[in-house]
Design a protein around this motif. Structure first.
Motif, PDB file in Angstrom:
ATOM      1  N   THR A 182       0.809  -1.219   0.000  1.00 48.89           N
ATOM      2  CA  THR A 182       0.000   0.000   0.000  1.00 48.89           C
ATOM      3  C   THR A 182       0.843   1.270   0.000  1.00 48.89           C
ATOM      4  N   PHE A 183       2.133   1.160   0.312  1.00 48.04           N
ATOM      5  CA  PHE A 183       2.961   2.355   0.468  1.00 48.04           C
ATOM      6  C   PHE A 183       3.088   3.131  -0.835  1.00 48.04           C
ATOM      7  N   SER A 184       2.903   4.444  -0.745  1.00 51.76           N
ATOM      8  CA  SER A 184       3.095   5.335  -1.891  1.00 51.76           C
ATOM      9  C   SER A 184       3.961   6.503  -1.441  1.00 51.76           C
ATOM     10  N   PRO A 185       5.101   6.734  -2.082  1.00 47.09           N
ATOM     11  CA  PRO A 185       5.991   7.814  -1.643  1.00 47.09           C
ATOM     12  C   PRO A 185       5.417   9.199  -1.936  1.00 47.09           C
ATOM     13  N   VAL A 186       5.778  10.153  -1.102  1.00 46.40           N
ATOM     14  CA  VAL A 186       5.437  11.559  -1.345  1.00 46.40           C
ATOM     15  C   VAL A 186       6.721  12.370  -1.265  1.00 46.40           C
ATOM     16  N   VAL A 187       6.756  13.466  -2.007  1.00 46.39           N
ATOM     17  CA  VAL A 187       7.970  14.264  -2.090  1.00 46.39           C
ATOM     18  C   VAL A 187       8.331  14.844  -0.718  1.00 46.39           C
ATOM     19  N   LYS A 188       9.629  14.894  -0.442  1.00 44.97           N
ATOM     20  CA  LYS A 188      10.110  15.413   0.836  1.00 44.97           C
ATOM     21  C   LYS A 188      10.054  16.942   0.846  1.00 44.97           C
ATOM     22  N   ALA A 189       9.822  17.495   2.029  1.00 40.99           N
ATOM     23  CA  ALA A 189       9.738  18.954   2.175  1.00 40.99           C
ATOM     24  C   ALA A 189      11.043  19.625   1.757  1.00 40.99           C
ATOM     25  N   THR A 190      12.179  18.992   2.062  1.00 45.98           N
ATOM     26  CA  THR A 190      13.477  19.575   1.688  1.00 45.98           C
ATOM     27  C   THR A 190      13.645  19.610   0.173  1.00 45.98           C
ATOM     28  N   THR A 191      13.089  18.599  -0.515  1.00 42.67           N
ATOM     29  CA  THR A 191      13.164  18.574  -1.988  1.00 42.67           C
ATOM     30  C   THR A 191      12.343  19.711  -2.574  1.00 42.67           C
ATOM     31  N   ILE A 192      11.149  19.936  -2.015  1.00 45.88           N
ATOM     32  CA  ILE A 192      10.301  21.033  -2.495  1.00 45.88           C
ATOM     33  C   ILE A 192      11.012  22.371  -2.323  1.00 45.88           C
ATOM     34  N   ARG A 193      11.570  22.597  -1.144  1.00 46.33           N
ATOM     35  CA  ARG A 193      12.255  23.866  -0.881  1.00 46.33           C
ATOM     36  C   ARG A 193      13.452  24.054  -1.814  1.00 46.33           C
ATOM     37  N   THR A 194      14.208  23.000  -2.038  1.00 47.17           N
ATOM     38  CA  THR A 194      15.398  23.089  -2.896  1.00 47.17           C
ATOM     39  C   THR A 194      15.031  23.421  -4.336  1.00 47.17           C
ATOM     40  N   VAL A 195      14.045  22.702  -4.883  1.00 51.80           N
ATOM     41  CA  VAL A 195      13.654  22.911  -6.276  1.00 51.80           C
ATOM     42  C   VAL A 195      13.007  24.276  -6.465  1.00 51.80           C
ATOM     43  N   LEU A 196      12.150  24.684  -5.533  1.00 51.69           N
ATOM     44  CA  LEU A 196      11.491  25.988  -5.666  1.00 51.69           C
ATOM     45  C   LEU A 196      12.484  27.140  -5.508  1.00 51.69           C
TER      46      LEU A 196
ATOM     47  N   ARG B 264      -0.917   4.070  -4.140  1.00 49.94           N
ATOM     48  CA  ARG B 264       0.192   3.373  -4.786  1.00 49.94           C
ATOM     49  C   ARG B 264      -0.094   3.134  -6.267  1.00 49.94           C
ATOM     50  N   ALA B 265      -1.338   2.718  -6.568  1.00 52.47           N
ATOM     51  CA  ALA B 265      -1.715   2.458  -7.965  1.00 52.47           C
ATOM     52  C   ALA B 265      -1.621   3.739  -8.789  1.00 52.47           C
ATOM     53  N   TRP B 266      -2.047   4.878  -8.221  1.00 51.84           N
ATOM     54  CA  TRP B 266      -1.974   6.162  -8.911  1.00 51.84           C
ATOM     55  C   TRP B 266      -0.524   6.568  -9.152  1.00 51.84           C
ATOM     56  N   PHE B 267       0.325   6.409  -8.122  1.00 52.06           N
ATOM     57  CA  PHE B 267       1.730   6.787  -8.262  1.00 52.06           C
ATOM     58  C   PHE B 267       2.411   5.949  -9.347  1.00 52.06           C
ATOM     59  N   GLN B 268       2.109   4.673  -9.395  1.00 58.24           N
ATOM     60  CA  GLN B 268       2.698   3.808 -10.417  1.00 58.24           C
ATOM     61  C   GLN B 268       2.265   4.233 -11.814  1.00 58.24           C
TER      62      GLN B 268
ATOM     63  N   TYR C  74      11.825  19.823 -13.741  1.00 51.54           N
ATOM     64  CA  TYR C  74      11.633  19.067 -12.507  1.00 51.54           C
ATOM     65  C   TYR C  74      10.141  18.855 -12.265  1.00 51.54           C
ATOM     66  N   VAL C  75       9.772  17.649 -11.865  1.00 53.91           N
ATOM     67  CA  VAL C  75       8.388  17.339 -11.503  1.00 53.91           C
ATOM     68  C   VAL C  75       8.387  16.787 -10.079  1.00 53.91           C
ATOM     69  N   LEU C  76       7.626  17.446  -9.201  1.00 56.05           N
ATOM     70  CA  LEU C  76       7.495  17.023  -7.812  1.00 56.05           C
ATOM     71  C   LEU C  76       6.096  16.453  -7.611  1.00 56.05           C
ATOM     72  N   VAL C  77       6.003  15.305  -6.966  1.00 55.73           N
ATOM     73  CA  VAL C  77       4.711  14.626  -6.814  1.00 55.73           C
ATOM     74  C   VAL C  77       4.368  14.448  -5.341  1.00 55.73           C
ATOM     75  N   TYR C  78       3.216  15.007  -4.944  1.00 57.45           N
ATOM     76  CA  TYR C  78       2.694  14.795  -3.595  1.00 57.45           C
ATOM     77  C   TYR C  78       1.270  14.273  -3.747  1.00 57.45           C
ATOM     78  N   VAL C  79       1.137  12.963  -3.806  1.00 55.52           N
ATOM     79  CA  VAL C  79      -0.127  12.262  -4.056  1.00 55.52           C
ATOM     80  C   VAL C  79      -0.698  12.744  -5.397  1.00 55.52           C
ATOM     81  N   ASP C  80      -1.785  13.552  -5.397  1.00 58.20           N
ATOM     82  CA  ASP C  80      -2.350  14.010  -6.667  1.00 58.20           C
ATOM     83  C   ASP C  80      -2.064  15.481  -6.929  1.00 58.20           C
ATOM     84  N   ASP C  81      -1.171  16.078  -6.141  1.00 65.70           N
ATOM     85  CA  ASP C  81      -0.715  17.445  -6.391  1.00 65.70           C
ATOM     86  C   ASP C  81       0.672  17.396  -7.015  1.00 65.70           C
TER      87      ASP C  81
END
Length: 204
Positions: free
Chosen positions: A65-79, A139-143, A174-181
């Motif tokens: 069931t696990f689906s990864p979400v982007v880390k806060a540090t990654t968002i800050r770095t890319v932005l 997980r299915a959506w992320f895949q 760069y594409v950052l993914v946080y569930v459906d955002d």
């Protein structure tokens, strides 16, 4: 409710099959909410069909069931990189995102309340696509999304599995993914537009 049901049918979310006592059939319910505009005024009423995932049984109708979400540090770095370089940044909210995910497991669900098929009232829904509420839905959506990005020549980051990078020496995106955002930024606005259009066609 009718609009939501039509979207589910259009996406081939399920097919009706005869009920068998050996099936683990999960329930479903309608969830209603009010969408408002930025100024607080009414935008629209929304109904969403949600599966009762707590009826699922591990090893029977779901495994991982696990689906990864982007880390806060990654968002800050890319932005911060986008701001310092004056890059365009786009935020995408995918409509009915989880419906794009394809199920590998056999999942059965009761017919939606208020929309029972009169010719097959005792049949159940064999789900082909994920629904909100299912344990494996994120997980299915992320895949599904990651597969589409890889087809577009993006590469998944080894440091953050929710960061995807396209780099052909002249263009970097760069594409950052946080569930459906989704946040997308890069040094080429035209290329970003093409990626968004391509994702739109891939995920229909």
């Amino acid at each position: 409710m009718t609009e939501e049901l039509n979207a589910l049918i259009k996406n081939g979310t399920w097919s009706l099959v005869p009920y068998d006592p050996s099936m683990n059939v999960v329930g479903c319910k309608w969830v209603f909410c009010v969408k408002r505009k930025a100024d607080g005024t009414l935008d629209r009423y929304k109904a969403r069909l949600v599966a009762k995932g707590f009826h699922q049984q591990e090893g029977v109708d779901y495994t991982e069931t696990f689906s990864p979400v982007v880390k806060a540090t990654t968002i800050r770095t890319v932005l911060s990189l986008a701001v310092s370089n004056g890059w365009e940044a786009r935020q995408l909210d995918v409509s009915n995102a989880f419906l794009h995910g394809h199920l590998k497991e056999e999942v059965y669900m009761t017919q939606p309340l208020g929309f029972l098929d009169s010719s097959q009232p005792h049949h159940v829904c064999r789900l082909h696509r994920s629904l909100y509420g299912l344990k494996q839905a994120p997980r299915a959506w992320f895949q599904c999304l990651s597969s589409s990005l890889l087809q577009l020549q993006f590469v998944g980051s080894k440091m953050d599995s929710s960061l995807f990078v396209f780099n052909d020496r002249t263009t970097i995106i760069y594409v950052l993914v946080y569930v459906d955002d989704i946040i997308i930024t890069g040094n080429n606005s035209d290329a970003i537009g093409k990626v968004i259009s391509a994702l739109d066609s891939h995920l229909l």
